[in-house]
Design a protein around this motif. Structure first.
Motif, PDB file in Angstrom:
ATOM      1  N   MET A 158      -0.140  -3.482  -8.401  1.00 13.08           N
ATOM      2  CA  MET A 158       0.992  -3.944  -7.592  1.00 13.08           C
ATOM      3  C   MET A 158       0.614  -5.188  -6.793  1.00 13.08           C
ATOM      4  N   ALA A 159      -0.576  -5.206  -6.213  1.00  9.10           N
ATOM      5  CA  ALA A 159      -1.007  -6.354  -5.422  1.00  9.10           C
ATOM      6  C   ALA A 159      -1.075  -7.620  -6.257  1.00  9.10           C
ATOM      7  N   GLY A 160      -1.545  -7.497  -7.492  1.00  5.61           N
ATOM      8  CA  GLY A 160      -1.684  -8.665  -8.350  1.00  5.61           C
ATOM      9  C   GLY A 160      -0.379  -9.143  -8.956  1.00  5.61           C
ATOM     10  N   ILE A 161       0.467  -8.218  -9.356  1.00  9.85           N
ATOM     11  CA  ILE A 161       1.716  -8.586 -10.041  1.00  9.85           C
ATOM     12  C   ILE A 161       2.775  -9.043  -9.046  1.00  9.85           C
ATOM     13  N   ILE A 162       2.935  -8.302  -7.964  1.00  6.51           N
ATOM     14  CA  ILE A 162       3.928  -8.656  -6.948  1.00  6.51           C
ATOM     15  C   ILE A 162       3.364  -9.687  -5.984  1.00  6.51           C
ATOM     16  N   GLN A 163       2.036  -9.757  -5.888  1.00  2.00           N
ATOM     17  CA  GLN A 163       1.315 -10.632  -4.960  1.00  2.00           C
ATOM     18  C   GLN A 163       1.700 -10.324  -3.507  1.00  2.00           C
ATOM     19  N   ALA A 164       1.651  -9.046  -3.213  1.00  5.48           N
ATOM     20  CA  ALA A 164       1.888  -8.569  -1.847  1.00  5.48           C
ATOM     21  C   ALA A 164       0.860  -7.480  -1.563  1.00  5.48           C
ATOM     22  N   PRO A 165      -0.397  -7.852  -1.303  1.00  5.69           N
ATOM     23  CA  PRO A 165      -1.478  -6.855  -1.218  1.00  5.69           C
ATOM     24  C   PRO A 165      -1.334  -5.867  -0.073  1.00  5.69           C
ATOM     25  N   ILE A 166      -0.889  -6.320   1.091  1.00  6.57           N
ATOM     26  CA  ILE A 166      -0.775  -5.394   2.226  1.00  6.57           C
ATOM     27  C   ILE A 166       0.315  -4.364   1.953  1.00  6.57           C
ATOM     28  N   MET A 167       1.444  -4.817   1.404  1.00  4.33           N
ATOM     29  CA  MET A 167       2.509  -3.897   1.034  1.00  4.33           C
ATOM     30  C   MET A 167       2.016  -2.878   0.012  1.00  4.33           C
ATOM     31  N   ALA A 168       1.290  -3.354  -0.992  1.00  4.15           N
ATOM     32  CA  ALA A 168       0.788  -2.466  -2.034  1.00  4.15           C
ATOM     33  C   ALA A 168      -0.130  -1.398  -1.455  1.00  4.15           C
ATOM     34  N   ILE A 169      -1.031  -1.812  -0.573  1.00  5.33           N
ATOM     35  CA  ILE A 169      -1.977  -0.868   0.034  1.00  5.33           C
ATOM     36  C   ILE A 169      -1.224   0.248   0.756  1.00  5.33           C
ATOM     37  N   PHE A 170      -0.260  -0.126   1.596  1.00 10.17           N
ATOM     38  CA  PHE A 170       0.392   0.884   2.426  1.00 10.17           C
ATOM     39  C   PHE A 170       1.412   1.713   1.644  1.00 10.17           C
ATOM     40  N   ILE A 171       2.064   1.147   0.646  1.00  5.50           N
ATOM     41  CA  ILE A 171       2.979   1.954  -0.156  1.00  5.50           C
ATOM     42  C   ILE A 171       2.202   3.067  -0.856  1.00  5.50           C
ATOM     43  N   VAL A 172       1.075   2.723  -1.459  1.00  9.72           N
ATOM     44  CA  VAL A 172       0.279   3.734  -2.171  1.00  9.72           C
ATOM     45  C   VAL A 172      -0.266   4.778  -1.199  1.00  9.72           C
ATOM     46  N   LEU A 173      -0.762   4.330  -0.052  1.00 13.80           N
ATOM     47  CA  LEU A 173      -1.307   5.282   0.923  1.00 13.80           C
ATOM     48  C   LEU A 173      -0.228   6.190   1.481  1.00 13.80           C
ATOM     49  N   GLU A 174       0.920   5.628   1.828  1.00 13.06           N
ATOM     50  CA  GLU A 174       1.958   6.411   2.498  1.00 13.06           C
ATOM     51  C   GLU A 174       2.650   7.380   1.546  1.00 13.06           C
ATOM     52  N   MET A 175       2.830   6.993   0.292  1.00  7.83           N
ATOM     53  CA  MET A 175       3.546   7.883  -0.613  1.00  7.83           C
ATOM     54  C   MET A 175       2.685   9.061  -1.075  1.00  7.83           C
ATOM     55  N   SER A 176       1.383   8.998  -0.803  1.00  6.48           N
ATOM     56  CA  SER A 176       0.497  10.075  -1.238  1.00  6.48           C
ATOM     57  C   SER A 176      -0.297  10.694  -0.092  1.00  6.48           C
ATOM     58  N   GLY A 177      -0.323  10.044   1.061  1.00  9.46           N
ATOM     59  CA  GLY A 177      -1.088  10.578   2.182  1.00  9.46           C
ATOM     60  C   GLY A 177      -2.580  10.407   2.053  1.00  9.46           C
ATOM     61  N   GLY A 178      -3.035   9.458   1.223  1.00  7.82           N
ATOM     62  CA  GLY A 178      -4.470   9.296   0.998  1.00  7.82           C
ATOM     63  C   GLY A 178      -5.126   8.300   1.927  1.00  7.82           C
ATOM     64  N   TYR A 179      -4.893   8.444   3.218  1.00  7.72           N
ATOM     65  CA  TYR A 179      -5.368   7.448   4.188  1.00  7.72           C
ATOM     66  C   TYR A 179      -6.889   7.352   4.261  1.00  7.72           C
ATOM     67  N   THR A 180      -7.594   8.400   3.866  1.00  8.84           N
ATOM     68  CA  THR A 180      -9.053   8.349   3.924  1.00  8.84           C
ATOM     69  C   THR A 180      -9.629   7.385   2.885  1.00  8.84           C
ATOM     70  N   LEU A 181      -8.803   6.984   1.926  1.00  4.92           N
ATOM     71  CA  LEU A 181      -9.258   6.058   0.884  1.00  4.92           C
ATOM     72  C   LEU A 181      -8.781   4.634   1.154  1.00  4.92           C
ATOM     73  N   LEU A 182      -8.515   4.326   2.410  1.00  2.00           N
ATOM     74  CA  LEU A 182      -8.039   2.992   2.770  1.00  2.00           C
ATOM     75  C   LEU A 182      -9.018   1.905   2.333  1.00  2.00           C
ATOM     76  N   LEU A 183     -10.325   2.123   2.537  1.00  2.00           N
ATOM     77  CA  LEU A 183     -11.317   1.092   2.227  1.00  2.00           C
ATOM     78  C   LEU A 183     -11.334   0.729   0.738  1.00  2.00           C
ATOM     79  N   PRO A 184     -11.539   1.690  -0.182  1.00  2.00           N
ATOM     80  CA  PRO A 184     -11.585   1.293  -1.598  1.00  2.00           C
ATOM     81  C   PRO A 184     -10.256   0.746  -2.110  1.00  2.00           C
TER      82      PRO A 184
END
Length: 462
Positions: free
Chosen positions: A396-422
């Motif tokens: 998503m970050a590469g195709i849409i070119q919106a990396p911050i949005m991509a990071i938080f959409i994936v984290l928020e829709m799954s609750g995987g906040y502990t994997l923020l770094l990778p």
């Protein structure tokens, strides 16, 4: 003896009313109140769209069974594109493809008044496209509908053009926040994709809208997340190299995805007869779904199965039902290679759907392919679920070119906040890889092509 002045109750009441009127009509408060209303409405619309697509899809796939060739995969996607084309041409009588692109154009041209029919028409059209198996997402239509909600609320309240623009952005961001249950992701959509000019008032309004939308959808769906990740593993620092490699792979794949989408959209653009365009796009989609049934629909259920470590859905419903597990990376390579074609056939040839979900699906399959390939062919044991998860944000970050949005959409829709770094590492490297190659996002590529086409003399057609 001190004289005490008696306070007139009437004067006190009038003073309070005056102060309250000044407070309620101040820019920050009035815009925030309207943003809250827009957020609730957009969140409700997102919930309705989710339910409509799920109902149609479940009804139509009831007779599809694993372990056999399912001819319905050749019929349903084509039927969905044809029905969507009929609806937009003969009932709505207006083109509503690529809602995000239309919003970007409206904002750049300062045309902030969207038709009232746009509040519901993208929901109906995308239900037909996605419910019948369109291999794309619902975020584009709901963002367009949310923008229309914001625009029409602003018009009803007789807001200025500047405030109308803010509320349009609030509605679009709220649509994204509602469909993904991702308030921060929705806010980043307004910042990175819509590129709105933010002031203190607009930032506050957008945050109110996305929080209201996210909470509304969250409550209506029973306080559940959309993408459970039960097998989530803790990130270990010694796996950083594998994460970096995945980021580069996602960046390279993003270049291919955008290139393939552009080529197929050019082909559709040369087909002037809408019926033929619908048949060609629907036919391409149907064939791809028949060969790779994992491409059917938005793909969230398939992504959920992959994250849970269940890969049977990748093979059970198509011609690869009896392939061995060592061939799974090859099958996944086929899926990621054609996913861009399937998504473009879903949303550029008569269908109405979004661009976000396909990138998440493609990234998930790419990460899984990378992990399984390393495991089966090189003997390197990697966390398959985690890499598939990281790949979602990377693509998503590469195709849409919106990396911050991509990071938080994936984290928020799954609750995987502990994997923020990778996830941040993969998304950032993917984005930088695409930028290093001077490649455009899928939206900029589409906009530049349309500008070139509109600058040329248009042929006349019956």
């Amino acid at each position: 003896m001190n004289a005490h002045r008696k306070t007139n109750p009437t004067q006190s009441h009038e003073s309070f009313k005056s102060r309250f009127r000044q407070w309620i009509t101040s820019e920050h408060v009035s815009i925030s109140i309207l943003a809250f209303v827009i957020g609730v409405l957009a969140g409700t619309a997102a919930f309705a769209l989710k339910r409509m697509v799920a109902f149609v899809s479940h009804t139509l796939t009831h007779y599809i069974h694993p372990g056999e060739f399912n001819v319905l995969f050749l019929i349903l996607p084509l039927a969905g594109i044809l029905l969507t084309g009929i609806y937009t041409r003969y009932i709505l009588k207006r083109d509503i493809e690529h809602g995000v692109d239309k919003m970007l154009k409206a904002i750049s041209e300062r045309h902030y008044n969207l038709p009232g029919s746009t509040v519901f028409s993208p929901l109906i059209a995308s239900t037909l496209t996605l419910g019948f198996g369109g291999s794309a997402g619902s975020e584009g239509p709901i963002a367009y509908a949310g923008a229309a909600i914001g625009s029409n609320v602003a018009r009803l309240c007789r807001m200025s053009p500047h405030h109308t623009m803010i509320l349009l952005g609030c509605g679009a961001a709220a649509g994204i926040a509602g469909i993904f249950k991702a308030p921060v992701g929705g806010a980043m959509f307004a910042l990175e994709v819509l590129a709105l000019d933010f002031t203190t008032a607009s930032v506050l309004a957008v945050m109110v809208a996305v929080i209201a939308a996210g909470l509304t959808t969250f409550a209506l769906t029973g306080y559940t997340i959309d993408l459970a990740f039960p097998s989530m593993a803790t990130f270990e620092p010694h796996l950083l190299l594998s994460v970096v490699i995945l980021g580069i792979l996602c960046g390279v794949y993003s270049i291919w995805y955008t290139y393939a989408a552009d080529k197929l959209e050019r082909l559709f653009g040369k087909i002037k007869n809408p019926w033929i365009k619908n048949i060609v796009s629907g036919g391409i989609l149907s064939v791809l779904v028949f060969v790779f049934p994992a491409l059917y629909g938005e793909g969230y259920s398939m992504m959920g199965e992959v994250l849970a470590g269940n890969y049977s859905g990748l093979t059970d419903y198509g011609p690869f039902a009896h392939c061995g597990k060592e061939m799974l990376p090859v099958l996944l390579l086929g899926i990621v290679a054609v996913k861009s074609f399937a998504a473009t056939a879903s949303n550029s040839g008569g269908g109405v759907a979004g661009d976000f979900a396909p990138t998440l699906m493609a990234g998930c399959m790419l990460g899984l392919m990378y992990a399984l390939g390393a495991q089966y062919w090189l003997g390197i044991d990697l966390e398959t679920g985690n890499l598939a998860y990281y790949g979602m944000a990377g693509a998503m970050a590469g195709i849409i070119q919106a990396p911050i949005m991509a990071i938080f959409i994936v984290l928020e829709m799954s609750g995987g906040y502990t994997l923020l770094l990778p996830i941040s590492v993969v998304a950032t490297i993917s984005f930088l890889t695409v930028k290093a190659c001077n490649r455009l996002s899928i939206y900029d590529s589409r906009r530049h092509r349309k500008e070139r086409e509109e600058g040329q003399p248009q042929a006349k057609h019956d």
